[in-house]
Write an enzyme that holds these catalytic residues in place. Structure first.
Site, PDB file in Angstrom:
ATOM      1  N   ARG A  72     -19.715  18.986 -13.772  1.00  0.00           N
ATOM      2  CA  ARG A  72     -20.986  18.334 -14.114  1.00  0.00           C
ATOM      3  C   ARG A  72     -20.948  16.826 -13.945  1.00  0.00           C
ATOM      4  NH1 ARG A  72     -23.105  23.007 -13.210  1.00  0.00           N
ATOM      5  NH2 ARG A  72     -22.977  24.514 -14.909  1.00  0.00           N
ATOM      6  N   LYS A 177     -12.810  33.441 -18.424  1.00  0.00           N
ATOM      7  CA  LYS A 177     -14.058  34.103 -18.041  1.00  0.00           C
ATOM      8  C   LYS A 177     -13.896  34.697 -16.639  1.00  0.00           C
ATOM      9  CE  LYS A 177     -16.174  29.767 -16.466  1.00  0.00           C
ATOM     10  NZ  LYS A 177     -17.189  28.724 -16.707  1.00  0.00           N
ATOM     11  N   HIS A 190     -26.871  35.629 -12.288  1.00  0.00           N
ATOM     12  CA  HIS A 190     -27.912  34.658 -12.630  1.00  0.00           C
ATOM     13  C   HIS A 190     -29.299  35.220 -12.299  1.00  0.00           C
ATOM     14  CE1 HIS A 190     -24.422  31.955 -12.485  1.00  0.00           C
ATOM     15  NE2 HIS A 190     -25.100  31.188 -13.303  1.00  0.00           N
ATOM     16  N   ASP A 260     -22.520  34.962 -22.269  1.00  0.00           N
ATOM     17  CA  ASP A 260     -22.911  34.095 -21.167  1.00  0.00           C
ATOM     18  C   ASP A 260     -24.360  33.666 -21.429  1.00  0.00           C
ATOM     19  OD1 ASP A 260     -22.814  32.643 -18.816  1.00  0.00           O
ATOM     20  OD2 ASP A 260     -21.936  34.268 -17.640  1.00  0.00           O
TER      21      ASP A 260
END
Length: 360
Positions: A72, A177, A190, A260
């Site tokens: 990020r 994960k 997603h 999640d």
């Protein structure tokens, strides 16, 4: 101790709004997940994390900051961490005449990456990163791809352990994960719900193998939004069979379990139907998650965040889920126990400078 603060939410911008502060002060909120839109520079990030802690000192400030394409913060001095596949490739490069040094160099580099990643985040007030990926690189999943260390679960486990050691040296916990494995399926959770039709035996001996091997160092786990129909008809993150019977019982994992992101399409498809945020959150908690994430919903009026907070409070009052002191203790255990190094001190620290030299 707070009774149980299971919600990890986001904030809209580079500083807190009045709505952000109101939501973060709610007793059901246990943390914040930051994104690239929350970043301007290091000074701004440090001010933002300080403002979050001023609301409640025990809020867990999280970020997805794995390296590679999932990082990020990339400017104003932050080191570009390589994708995890780079460490797997280094492992396989054993030098001339099979010198056998590749694995050792890869483990040193992974430890260095964990230390650089963790110490830079902590210097800016971030407590926790959702890393490392333990999925296997089957070459099928676009959403995993080079985020995975390797195809061999033994290599994955060793490199993940090395990276966790670096995080630990920086005072940061870790998150494996996506349990029991997302690398075998092509679909992206997603936008849709992937289905893995292998048997439990096949999954445990391959994709899920790193989890018990890392049981002494793994501090949290995030399950996959994948359905494994030969084990359970629900995605792993909503499955008591996966989370309680297998992960907790059979594999004896006792750290924190995160859902999640509940805003993902695959995250709210339960028993063939897409459910609302509250029902998804309740289902995740009842299945065995300690903490539930809702991401990217604070933008605009943030109605979805308020809906989930209010809905979860109503559901608790109605007895649809029960607060867990064990879950709250697991959340609190993810908070750093040491003070971070200031950025300027970190930049001249010999261990940090050496770690930079070890990165591939």
């Amino acid at each position: 101790m707070t009774e149980h603060a299971p919600l990890i939410i986001d904030v809209a911008g580079t500083q807190l709004s009045a709505d952000d502060r109101r939501r973060l002060a709610h007793p059901l909120v246990g943390g914040v997940i930051l994104f690239a839109r929350n970043w301007q520079d290091r000074a701004q990030l440090l001010a933002l994390t300080a403002a979050i802690k001023a609301v409640r000192h025990d809020l867990l400030i999280c970020v997805d900051h794995e390296g590679g394409r999932v990082q990020r913060f990339r400017t104003d001095g932050f080191t570009h961490i390589p994708p995890m596949r780079a460490f797997g490739e280094l492992w396989m490069n054993d030098g001339k005449a099979g010198q056998g040094s590749g694995a050792l160099r890869a483990m040193e580099a992974a430890t260095a990456a964990g230390y650089v990643l963790g110490s830079e985040l902590r210097a800016c007030g971030v407590d926790f990163s959702f890393t490392p990926v333990l999925d296997l690189d089957w070459g099928e999943s676009g959403v995993i791809g080079d985020r995975a260390f390797h195809r061999d679960p033994r290599v994955v486990a060793m490199l993940a352990r090395a990276l966790m050691q670096g995080l630990l040296q920086a005072g940061m916990a870790n998150c494996g994960k996506h349990f029991p494995g997302h690398g075998f399926v092509r679909a992206d959770s997603h936008t849709e719900i992937p289905v893995d039709r292998r048997s439990l035996k096949a999954i445990l001996q391959d994709d899920a193998a790193p989890y018990p091997w890392l049981s002494t160092v793994l501090t949290s786990v995030m399950p996959a939004h994948v359905i494994y129909p030969k084990v359970d008809g629900r995605p792993a993150g909503f499955s008591a069979r996966w989370l309680q019977d297998i992960l907790r019982g059979r594999l004896r994992f006792d750290g924190a379990i995160f859902s999640d992101d509940l805003s993902m399409e695959g995250a709210r498809r339960i028993d063939g139907q897409v459910v609302g945020y509250t029902d998804a959150g309740v289902a995740a908690l009842n299945a065995g998650c300690d903490l539930v994430l809702l991401c990217n919903q604070s933008l605009g009026d943030g109605q979805a965040v308020d809906e989930l907070i209010a809905g979860l409070a109503d559901a608790q009052a109605a007895g649809r889920w029960q607060a867990s002191r064990a879950s709250e203790a697991r959340r609190q255990a993810l908070l750093p126990e040491t003070l971070p190094q200031p950025w300027d001190d970190l930049m001249v620290q010999p261990a940090y400078m050496h770690a930079l030299d070890l990165l591939p």
